[in-house]
Design a protein around this motif. Structure first.
Motif, short mmCIF file in Angstrom:
data_model
loop_
_atom_site.label_atom_id
_atom_site.label_comp_id
_atom_site.label_asym_id
_atom_site.label_seq_id
_atom_site.Cartn_x
_atom_site.Cartn_y
_atom_site.Cartn_z
N GLY A 23 0.79 -1.23 0.00
CA GLY A 23 0.00 0.00 0.00
C GLY A 23 0.81 1.27 0.00
O GLY A 23 0.26 2.35 -0.20
N ALA A 24 2.12 1.17 0.19
CA ALA A 24 2.96 2.38 0.26
C ALA A 24 3.64 2.63 -1.08
O ALA A 24 4.13 1.70 -1.73
CB ALA A 24 4.02 2.22 1.36
N ALA A 25 3.68 3.87 -1.51
CA ALA A 25 4.31 4.23 -2.77
C ALA A 25 5.81 3.94 -2.71
O ALA A 25 6.47 4.20 -1.69
CB ALA A 25 4.07 5.71 -3.07
N THR A 26 6.36 3.38 -3.79
CA THR A 26 7.78 3.05 -3.84
C THR A 26 8.20 2.87 -5.29
O THR A 26 7.38 2.53 -6.15
CB THR A 26 8.08 1.75 -3.05
OG1 THR A 26 9.47 1.46 -3.15
CG2 THR A 26 7.29 0.58 -3.61
N ASP A 27 9.49 3.14 -5.55
CA ASP A 27 10.04 2.89 -6.88
C ASP A 27 10.98 1.69 -6.88
O ASP A 27 11.72 1.47 -7.83
CB ASP A 27 10.77 4.14 -7.40
CG ASP A 27 11.99 4.47 -6.55
OD1 ASP A 27 12.15 3.88 -5.44
OD2 ASP A 27 12.80 5.32 -6.97
N ARG A 28 10.97 0.90 -5.79
CA ARG A 28 11.92 -0.22 -5.67
C ARG A 28 11.73 -1.24 -6.78
O ARG A 28 12.70 -1.78 -7.32
CB ARG A 28 11.76 -0.89 -4.30
CG ARG A 28 12.24 -0.04 -3.14
CD ARG A 28 11.99 -0.75 -1.81
NE ARG A 28 12.75 -1.99 -1.72
CZ ARG A 28 12.54 -2.93 -0.78
NH1 ARG A 28 11.57 -2.74 0.11
NH2 ARG A 28 13.27 -4.01 -0.75
N LEU A 29 10.48 -1.54 -7.15
CA LEU A 29 10.25 -2.54 -8.19
C LEU A 29 10.71 -2.01 -9.54
O LEU A 29 11.26 -2.77 -10.35
CB LEU A 29 8.78 -2.92 -8.22
CG LEU A 29 8.32 -3.80 -7.04
CD1 LEU A 29 6.81 -3.89 -6.99
CD2 LEU A 29 8.92 -5.19 -7.18
N ALA A 30 10.46 -0.74 -9.83
CA ALA A 30 10.92 -0.17 -11.09
C ALA A 30 12.45 -0.23 -11.17
O ALA A 30 13.02 -0.52 -12.23
CB ALA A 30 10.41 1.26 -11.24
N ARG A 31 13.12 0.07 -10.03
CA ARG A 31 14.58 0.02 -10.02
C ARG A 31 15.08 -1.41 -10.18
O ARG A 31 16.08 -1.67 -10.86
CB ARG A 31 15.12 0.63 -8.72
CG ARG A 31 15.01 2.17 -8.73
CD ARG A 31 15.75 2.82 -7.57
NE ARG A 31 15.03 2.70 -6.31
CZ ARG A 31 15.41 1.93 -5.28
NH1 ARG A 31 16.50 1.20 -5.38
NH2 ARG A 31 14.69 1.90 -4.18
N LEU A 32 14.37 -2.38 -9.57
CA LEU A 32 14.75 -3.79 -9.73
C LEU A 32 14.68 -4.21 -11.19
O LEU A 32 15.58 -4.88 -11.71
CB LEU A 32 13.82 -4.68 -8.91
CG LEU A 32 14.24 -5.09 -7.51
CD1 LEU A 32 13.19 -6.00 -6.89
CD2 LEU A 32 15.58 -5.80 -7.54
#
Length: 472
Positions: A23-32
């Motif tokens: 539920g929290a906004a993050t760019d970790r998956l895009a960076r992965l």
């Protein structure tokens, strides 16, 4: 995902990397995805060529049809399971498997036999074709030697030494699902059993049949009591015409301890220690009280209890159940032949029919198999000289009977088994093949429909089976 990708794993995605985790906004998956372009693959659909290269192992050179597989790499070899998901068409695969030898494992019999393959350096070339709903389980070994393809068999269909004999192995059955009933001075005629049961329960204060779609709190329904003079009477009718063996006739009634039962006004009691289909369904000897023409089986409930759920009555015996303008009537049994059981006055028959002929066999010199043509049933049992030889339940509908054969004349028998669909239904209303629920039994015509309108399947051996000789 980070650990998986670092270890060399591959992620297949049909969407852009999600922008939230828990539920929290993050760019970790895009960076992965950006850090692992070779491991994170995006495809437009299942038809994407890149996706096919990912999901289909390199061992699969060519596939046709609806072929599914499971591949397991073990310490001492590999297991490959192939399954054809189509019920109408064959599936084919050309494989090049890493290994030196190949074994076929039969889950039905437990047998393990060499499977033919062509050796190509460190690989085995295999071509296999699976019939509808067919499957194949292979073990690929890093050792051993590839088995050569056997020579094409020389087959010959044998002629029988006499006519085909067809006989029913169990009593025939008639289901009576419409009844008359009397309650509180009112009479109702020819009502579908489900509707009758529902109205009876409503009369005694229930919203509907509590056994069908009610939920009780603790035991509030079971604790309900009714006056000693409460109850109802239900009458099930059937006609008998012609030379029927009345001594064979039995009535099957669910939970006999609940009812007082009469046949044409004569009281009958359940047979001791005898039951049918379920231990809660008792059997009554009704033959002494059955007459030519109209017959009536009456069930009396007094006092009424919540357990008095009205169900159909069944007649068992040696008879034919002939369709009429309204339901069926009992007639003399006729000799059976190839073809649909329901077209031979066995519309509710759920059990076994035997098809037998005699053939001369020489198992010391040749192999033999039974091959079925058009047939319908749940399974076919093959017996040779009265002893079980094989079961046939899936395509290509054939079985080896060599181990059971003896030199000279052999009695080869195919026993086709039906199912409870034709017996228990559903028989009326809008019926969807393969989907049955309590709702399927609620709808029926207001009046007894013609027997030909009952929804039933064409079980039976529809054409003669073959005994095939395979030259060694």
């Amino acid at each position: 995902l980070e650990q998986f990708l670092r270890a060399g794993g591959r992620v297949l995605s049909f969407v852009d990397p999600p922008q939230r985790v828990d539920g929290a906004a993050t760019d970790r998956l895009a960076r992965l995805a950006a850090q692992h372009p070779g491991g994170w693959r995006k495809a437009a659909s299942l038809d994407d060529p890149q996706l096919r290269r990912l999901l289909v192992p390199e061992e699969f050179e060519q596939i046709s049809g609806e072929l599914f597989h499971q591949h397991r790499i073990l310490k001492d070899g590999e297991l490959l399971f192939l399954a054809n998901a189509s019920l109408e068409r064959n599936a084919r695969a050309e494989l090049r498997l890493k290994g030196r030898s190949l074994m076929r494992l039969d889950p039905a019999t437990g047998s393990i036999v060499p499977h033919p393959a062509r050796a190509e350096t460190d690989r085995l070339a295999v071509t296999t074709e699976l019939p509808p709903a067919g499957s194949l389980l292979l073990y690929v070994s890093p050792s051993g030697r590839a088995a050569p393809a056997p020579p094409a068999p020389v087959e010959r269909t044998l002629s029988s030494s006499g006519p085909l004999t067809v006989r029913r192995l169990d009593p025939n059955i008639l289901r009576i699902d419409y009844c008359d009933w009397k309650l509180a001075g009112a009479s109702h005629t020819r009502l579908y059993f489900y509707r009758a049961a529902e109205q009876i329960f409503k009369h005694f204060g229930f919203e509907a049949n509590p056994w069908d779609h009610s939920i009780q709190y603790k035991t509030i329904y079971l604790e309900r009591r009714f006056p000693p003079d409460s109850g109802f009477e239900a009458s099930f009718h059937f006609k008998l015409q012609g030379a029927v063996d009345r001594k064979s006739l039995r009535a099957a009634i669910e939970r006999p301890s609940l009812w007082r039962v009469m046949v044409n006004g004569k009281a009958v009691t359940p047979l001791a220690n005898q039951w049918w289909l379920d231990r809660a369904i008792g059997l009554y000897d009704i033959g002494p009280h059955v007459q030519e023409g109209l017959n009536t089986i009456t069930l009396v409930a007094q006092p009424f209890t919540v357990h008095h759920e009205l169900e159909p009555v069944y007649i068992l015996g040696d008879f034919g159940a002939a369709p009429q303008a309204g339901g069926f009537e009992l007639v003399a049994p006729a000799p059976l032949t190839l073809g649909s059981w329901k077209q031979q006055n066995l519309p509710f028959y759920a059990h076994r029919v035997s098809y037998e002929k005699t053939c001369r066999l020489d198992p010391a010199r040749h192999r033999y198999k039974v091959k079925l043509g058009r047939w319908s049933g749940t399974v076919a049992e093959v017996r040779v000289n009265g002893k079980p030889a094989a079961l046939i339940g899936w395509q290509p509908y054939e079985a080896d009977i060599t181990p059971a054969a003896q030199g000279g004349q052999n009695r080869v028998e195919v026993i086709v088994y039906g199912s409870l669909k034709n017996l228990l239904g559903p028989h009326h209303g809008k019926i969807e093949r393969g989907l049955t629920s309590p709702w399927s039994f609620r709808n029926a015509p207001e009046k007894i429909p013609p027997g030909a309108d009952y929804d039933q399947l064409d079980y039976g051996l529809l054409e003669d089976f073959q005994v095939v000789e395979i030259r060694r």
